[in-house]
Design a protein around this motif. Structure first.
Motif, short mmCIF file in Angstrom:
data_model
loop_
_atom_site.label_atom_id
_atom_site.label_comp_id
_atom_site.label_asym_id
_atom_site.label_seq_id
_atom_site.Cartn_x
_atom_site.Cartn_y
_atom_site.Cartn_z
N ASP A 1 -32.07 -20.81 -98.09
CA ASP A 1 -31.23 -22.38 -98.31
C ASP A 1 -30.77 -23.41 -97.15
OD1 ASP A 1 -30.59 -21.63 -101.04
OD2 ASP A 1 -28.26 -21.03 -101.01
N MET A 2 -30.84 -24.11 -97.87
CA MET A 2 -31.33 -25.98 -96.94
C MET A 2 -29.92 -25.74 -96.02
SD MET A 2 -33.00 -29.76 -97.44
CE MET A 2 -34.57 -28.77 -97.93
N THR A 3 -30.14 -26.47 -94.97
CA THR A 3 -27.96 -26.48 -94.61
C THR A 3 -27.45 -28.17 -94.89
OG1 THR A 3 -28.62 -27.66 -92.39
CG2 THR A 3 -28.35 -25.26 -92.72
N PRO A 4 -26.70 -28.23 -95.56
CA PRO A 4 -26.28 -29.85 -95.65
C PRO A 4 -25.88 -30.88 -94.91
CG PRO A 4 -24.26 -27.69 -96.55
CD PRO A 4 -25.36 -27.59 -95.40
N THR A 5 -26.09 -29.67 -94.10
CA THR A 5 -26.71 -31.30 -92.54
C THR A 5 -27.80 -31.59 -92.66
OG1 THR A 5 -24.79 -30.11 -91.19
CG2 THR A 5 -26.57 -31.90 -90.60
N LEU A 6 -29.01 -30.98 -92.96
CA LEU A 6 -30.80 -31.00 -93.23
C LEU A 6 -30.74 -32.08 -94.08
CD1 LEU A 6 -32.99 -30.40 -91.51
CD2 LEU A 6 -33.31 -28.46 -93.12
N GLU A 7 -29.28 -31.69 -95.16
CA GLU A 7 -30.56 -31.92 -96.81
C GLU A 7 -29.43 -33.95 -96.67
OE1 GLU A 7 -28.55 -31.62 -100.96
OE2 GLU A 7 -27.89 -29.99 -99.45
N LYS A 8 -28.07 -33.86 -95.58
CA LYS A 8 -28.01 -35.62 -95.12
C LYS A 8 -28.99 -36.14 -94.75
CE LYS A 8 -23.27 -34.22 -95.01
NZ LYS A 8 -21.70 -33.86 -94.55
N MET A 9 -29.59 -35.34 -93.34
CA MET A 9 -31.17 -35.61 -92.85
C MET A 9 -31.48 -36.66 -93.66
SD MET A 9 -30.12 -33.22 -89.42
CE MET A 9 -32.46 -33.98 -88.59
N TYR A 10 -32.77 -35.20 -94.14
CA TYR A 10 -33.39 -35.72 -95.21
C TYR A 10 -33.29 -36.98 -95.63
CZ TYR A 10 -36.44 -31.77 -93.69
OH TYR A 10 -36.93 -31.38 -93.51
N ARG A 11 -32.14 -36.90 -96.27
CA ARG A 11 -31.50 -37.86 -97.53
C ARG A 11 -31.76 -39.57 -96.75
NH1 ARG A 11 -28.39 -34.59 -100.59
NH2 ARG A 11 -29.22 -33.53 -102.57
N ALA A 12 -31.23 -39.03 -95.76
CA ALA A 12 -30.69 -40.79 -94.63
C ALA A 12 -32.12 -41.19 -94.27
CB ALA A 12 -30.01 -40.11 -92.99
N MET A 13 -33.42 -40.09 -94.14
CA MET A 13 -34.27 -40.52 -94.05
C MET A 13 -35.52 -41.15 -95.45
SD MET A 13 -36.22 -37.67 -90.85
CE MET A 13 -36.35 -36.49 -91.94
N GLY A 14 -34.71 -41.08 -96.59
CA GLY A 14 -35.57 -41.53 -97.44
C GLY A 14 -36.09 -40.48 -98.53
N GLN A 15 -35.81 -39.40 -98.08
CA GLN A 15 -36.49 -38.26 -98.83
C GLN A 15 -35.28 -38.28 -100.16
OE1 GLN A 15 -38.57 -35.79 -96.67
NE2 GLN A 15 -38.92 -36.87 -94.91
N GLU A 16 -35.78 -38.17 -101.40
CA GLU A 16 -34.97 -37.42 -101.96
C GLU A 16 -35.08 -35.52 -102.11
OE1 GLU A 16 -32.72 -38.94 -104.44
OE2 GLU A 16 -33.29 -40.68 -103.45
N MET A 17 -33.93 -35.42 -102.02
CA MET A 17 -33.68 -34.10 -102.16
C MET A 17 -32.76 -33.16 -103.16
SD MET A 17 -35.52 -33.30 -99.70
CE MET A 17 -35.13 -31.75 -99.16
N PRO A 18 -33.33 -32.50 -104.07
CA PRO A 18 -32.36 -31.73 -105.18
C PRO A 18 -31.35 -30.71 -104.67
CG PRO A 18 -34.81 -29.96 -104.55
CD PRO A 18 -34.42 -31.49 -104.42
N PRO A 19 -30.00 -31.48 -105.24
CA PRO A 19 -28.87 -30.67 -104.47
C PRO A 19 -28.93 -29.31 -104.33
CG PRO A 19 -28.70 -31.61 -107.10
CD PRO A 19 -29.95 -32.15 -106.72
N VAL A 20 -28.33 -28.59 -104.00
CA VAL A 20 -28.20 -26.79 -103.61
C VAL A 20 -27.12 -26.26 -103.53
CG1 VAL A 20 -28.96 -25.48 -101.66
CG2 VAL A 20 -30.13 -27.74 -101.43
N LYS A 21 -27.03 -25.95 -104.54
CA LYS A 21 -26.07 -25.21 -104.94
C LYS A 21 -25.97 -23.92 -103.62
CE LYS A 21 -25.04 -26.08 -109.48
NZ LYS A 21 -25.09 -25.81 -111.23
N ARG A 22 -24.24 -23.39 -103.50
CA ARG A 22 -24.32 -22.43 -102.64
C ARG A 22 -23.48 -21.32 -102.82
NH1 ARG A 22 -21.92 -25.87 -97.61
NH2 ARG A 22 -22.82 -23.76 -96.20
N ILE A 23 -22.62 -20.22 -102.42
CA ILE A 23 -22.16 -20.08 -102.99
C ILE A 23 -20.37 -19.75 -101.69
CG2 ILE A 23 -21.36 -17.14 -102.36
CD1 ILE A 23 -24.47 -17.18 -101.69
N LEU A 24 -19.37 -19.96 -102.74
CA LEU A 24 -18.38 -19.72 -102.02
C LEU A 24 -17.45 -17.99 -102.61
CD1 LEU A 24 -15.87 -21.62 -101.91
CD2 LEU A 24 -14.80 -20.94 -104.51
#
Length: 639
Positions: free
Chosen positions: A554-577
Motif C-alpha cells: 500500500d501507499m503510505t498516507p504521507t506519500l498520498e498527501k505528497m502526490y495530492r499536494a502536487m496536483g495528482q488525484e489519488m484514489p483513497p487507500v483503505k488501511r487495516i486497523l
C-alpha cells in the motif's frame, strides 16, 4: 612584393551557408572573438607539436602568443598569432571553401532543425566558426604564412559571393585576421567591440584559461595627463584542471572554487581527474561544505561549467551532472567537442553520457572516502546534502549501491545520532533478515508511534526516516546488501521468538485468541467499512489499544498527501486497523459486544478506537468535530 589578385567565387550552397552563419545561427555576437582566439590557440598548439616532431622546421617557439590589435580610426580589430600558419593550398582548403564536402547535407539538416540552438551545433560540427566574424565585420582580411614556407597569402572577402587570394612576400610566420567592423551607427550597434573594456570582458568570459598569453596594447593616462603605452596580458592562463594535482596547492583550489561558486567557505571535498583514450577530458569538481539557499528551488541552476580545449562553452551544463548532484560545482574541459555544441546535442551524445557516469562515480567515491576517514565531517556533509543525495536512489539506478552505502539515518540505536545502513546490518540480531524502518514527519512522532512498541520491547533496531523523499526511495530500492527494507507500519509483523519446543504452544495460544475475538473483529470490520478494509489482532502492540497499518504494497498516507499536494488525484487507500488483544479497552469492548452486539454505544466506541489510532500515527481525522463530541460524551458518562 605582392602578386596579382585572384578572385574566386563561393559555390551557391556555400553562399547559403554563409548567410546562415552571419544572420541566423549565432544569437550572441560576442562569440566571434571566442572563435578567432580559439583558432589562433589551435595554430600555436600545432606549431609547438610540429616543431617537436620536425627538426627541420626551424620555427621560433620562444614566445608563442596571441595579440589583439585595435585601430579606432580605421575601425579594425585584428587577432594575430605566431602559430603554424597556412600555405595557399591549406588556406583554400580550410577557409576558401566552407565544408568542401557535405555542404548540401548540412544545409538540409539546418532546414530541418527546429531551433537555432540545434542549428548552431550543426554549424559547429562543420568547423566554420571563423565565419562568425562577418556578424560584426563587413569585410575580413586574413594574412598567413606557414612555418617552413617562404611565401605568404592574403585572403579577403565581404562574406557575399566572392573572396580574393593574393601571394604576399615578407609576412611573418603565423596568421592575422583583421575585421573591418561595420559602421558604429549600423543597426547592429557594434561600437563596443573597439572598446578595451568590452574586449577584456569577452576574453575573461570565454578565453581566460587558454594556455597561450592573449596580449593587447593599451594606453594609460597618469594623474598629470601623461599617456603611456603598455602591453597587457588579458587572460590568466591558470587552468588548474589541466595541471597535475601534485602541482596545485590547496590555496589555489580554494581560490578557484571561490571564483566559480561565490562561496567563501572552503569546499568539503575536491575531485581532480583526467581521462584519456577515445574521449579525453579533464575535470575539477568541488563538493561545497554548506548547502546553497536555493537547493530545493525549482529555478535553481545545476550542472558544471563546460569548456572545450580551455575555451568556455556554457555554464550549468546539465548533461554532465544529474539533478541529485546539483550542488556540485566545477569545470569539465572536453577535448573532442565542437565549440558550438548545444545543450540538446549534449543530452543525446553517448560519450557525454559516459563522462557523466564517471563524474558521478568520482563524486560519490569522494563522499564515501570522507565517510570512511572523517566521520564528523561526513556527518556535517550529510546534514547539508543527504536529502538531495537520496533523490539519486529514485533517479539513478546505476548508482543505487554506491548511494545506499552513503545513506545515514536516525535510529532507535542512538537517541541523538545517526547510523549508516552498513552499521545497521552489522548490529542485526541473529535470525533477523529485514532492515526495519518507519517513516514520519518528525523523529519524536516516529519514536512515539504505537508501531514501535513491540520492536522496542524486543530490542529490534528501527530506522527513523523523516525526509519526504524517504517515502519514495524505500519503496523503490527495497533491499540493501541482501536484506529487504521493511516498514514496521505495513504488512504482518510477528516478532515472537518462542523457545525450542514452545512453537506448538504459541501457535495454539494464537489460534485460541483469534477465535475469542473473531466475532468482534467481524463486527468492527463491518462497522468501520467506510474507513478500513480489515480489522485484525496485532502482534506489534504492547501498550497501545490499536494502530493503523497498511498492506505490504500500500501507499503510505504521507506519500498520498505528497502526490495530492502536487496536483495528482489519488484514489483513497483503505488501511487495516490492528487491535491489541491484551489491552483493557479492547478486552472490555469484546466483553460488551458478547453481552449485547446491538448496544448503540458500540459503534461510537469503534469510531473512538479508530480515531485514536489515526491520531497516534499523526493522521488527520475525517471529522474532528464529531470525534471531539463523541469523546466528550463518553468521558462525561464515566464521571
Amino acid at each position: 612584393m605582392g602578386s596579382s589578385v585572384e578572385t574566386l567565387e563561393f559555390q551557391a550552397e556555400t553562399r547559403q551557408l554563409l548567410r546562415l552563419v552571419i544572420h541566423s545561427i549565432y544569437s550572441n555576437k560576442d562569440i566571434f572573438l571566442r572563435e578567432l582566439i580559439s583558432n589562433a590557440s589551435d595554430a600555436l598548439d600545432k606549431l609547438r607539436l610540429e616543431s617537436l616532431t620536425d627538426s627541420d622546421l626551424a620555427a621560433d617557439t620562444s614566445d608563442l602568443h596571441i595579440a589583439l590589435e585595435v585601430d579606432p580610426d580605421a575601425r579594425t580589430l585584428t587577432v594575430r598569432d605566431n602559430g603554424i600558419g597556412m600555405s595557399r593550398d591549406e588556406l583554400v582548403d580550410l577557409i576558401g571553401t566552407i565544408a568542401k564536402s557535405g555542404t548540401a547535407g548540412l544545409l538540409e539538416k539546418i532546414k530541418e532543425s527546429k531551433d537555432a540552438a540545434a542549428a548552431q551545433s550543426l554549424i559547429g560540427q562543420f568547423g566554420v566558426g571563423f565565419y562568425s566574424a562577418f556578424m560584426v565585420a563587413d569585410r575580413v582580411t586574413l594574412r598567413t604564412r606557414r612555418a617552413g614556407g617562404e611565401a605568404g597569402t592574403r585572403w579577403e572577402s565581404d562574406g557575399e559571393g566572392t573572396y580574393e587570394l593574393q601571394a604576399v612576400d615578407g609576412l611573418p610566420v603565423g596568421t592575422s585576421v583583421t575585421l573591418h567592423l561595420k559602421p558604429a551607427d549600423s543597426e547592429d550597434g557594434l561600437a563596443d567591440y573597439l572598446a578595451e573594456w568590452k574586449i577584456r570582458q569577452i576574453v575573461k568570459q570565454y578565453s581566460d584559461f587558454i594556455r597561450w598569453p592573449i596580449r593587447m596594447a593599451t594606453e594609460r593616462t597618469d594623474a598629470e595627463g601623461a599617456t603611456t603605452r603598455e602591453t597587457d596580458t588579458l587572460n590568466s592562463m591558470k587552468a588548474l584542471w589541466a595541471r597535475p594535482r601534485s602541482e596545485v596547492t590547496e590555496a589555489e583550489y580554494h581560490e578557484f572554487y571561490q571564483q566559480i561558486s561565490h562561496d567563501w567557505l572552503e569546499p568539503a571535498a575536491t575531485v581532480h581527474m583526467r581521462a584519456e583514450g577515445t574521449f579525453e577530458y579533464e575535470a575539477l569538481l568541488f563538493i561545497p561544505a554548506q548547502a546553497p539557499f536555493d537547493l530545493f528551488s525549482r529555478e535553481t541552476k545545476r550542472g558544471v561549467q563546460l569548456y572545450v580545449k580551455r575555451v568556455f562553452i556554457m555554464d550549468d551544463c546539465e548533461a554532465l551532472m544529474p539533478n541529485y548532484l546539483r550542488f556540485v560545482k566545477g569545470v569539465v574541459d572536453a577535448h573532442d567537442l565542437s565549440l558550438n555544441v548545444s545543450r540538446e546535442i549534449l543530452q543525446q551524445d553517448r560519450q557525454i553520457r559516459g563522462v557523466r557516469r564517471r563524474l558521478v562515480k568520482k563524486v560519490l567515491g569522494a563522499i564515501k572516502e570522507m565517510q570512511t576517514k572523517d566521520a564528523e565531517r561526513y556527518a556535517t556533509l550529510w546534514s547539508q546534502f543527504g536529502r538531495v543525495l537520496k533523490e539519486g536512489l529514485i533517479e539513478d539506478a546505476d548508482s543505487t549501491d554506491a548511494l545506499l552505502e552513503l545513506v545515514s539515518a536516525a535510529s532507535t540505536h542512538d537517541p541523538e545520532g545517526t547510523t549508516t545502513l552498513r552499521a545497521y546490518v552489522e548490529r542485526m540480531k541473529d535470525g533477523q533478515d529485514a532492515i526495519y524502518y518507519l517513516t514520519g514527519e518528525t523523529r519524536a512522532m516516529v519514536e512515539n508511534s504505537p508501531h514501535m512498541e513491540a520492536f522496542a520491547a524486543k530490542g529490534y533496531e528501527v530506522l527513523i526516516l523523516t525526509d519526504p523523499v524517504d517515502e519514495v526511495w524505500v519503496e523503490q530500492v527495497q533491499a540493501f546488501d541482501g536484506h529487504r527494507l521493511q516498514s514496521i507500519a505495513k504488512g504482518q509483523v510477528d516478532l515472537d521468538e518462542p523457545a525450542d519446543g514452545d512453537d506448538q504452544d504459541a501457535g495454539a495460544e494464537k489460534a485460541r485468541r483469534e477465535q475469542d475475538f473473531a466475532a468482534l473483529l467481524q463486527w468492527l470490520t463491518a462497522a468501520l467499512s467506510e474507513q478500513v478494509k480489515q480489522v485484525r489482532l496485532s502482534s506489534r502492540l504492547t501498550t497501545s489499544a490499536a494502530c493503523i497499518v497498511g498492506d505490504a504494497h500500500d501507499m503510505t498516507p504521507t506519500l498520498e498527501k505528497m502526490y495530492r499536494a502536487m496536483g495528482q488525484e489519488m484514489p483513497p487507500v483503505k488501511r487495516i486497523l490492528e487491535l491489541n488483544p491484551t489491552h483493557p479497552l479492547i478486552m472490555a469492548l469484546r466483553t460488551a459486544h458478547q453481552a449485547d452486539a446491538a448496544d448503540p454505544a458500540l459503534p461510537e466506541i469503534a469510531e473512538l478506537v479508530y480515531g485514536g489510532a489515526l491520531l497516534a500515527e499523526g493522521g488527520d481525522l475525517p471529522d474532528p468535530a464529531r470525534f471531539t463530541r463523541l469523546l466528550t460524551d463518553r468521558l462525561t458518562r464515566t464521571l
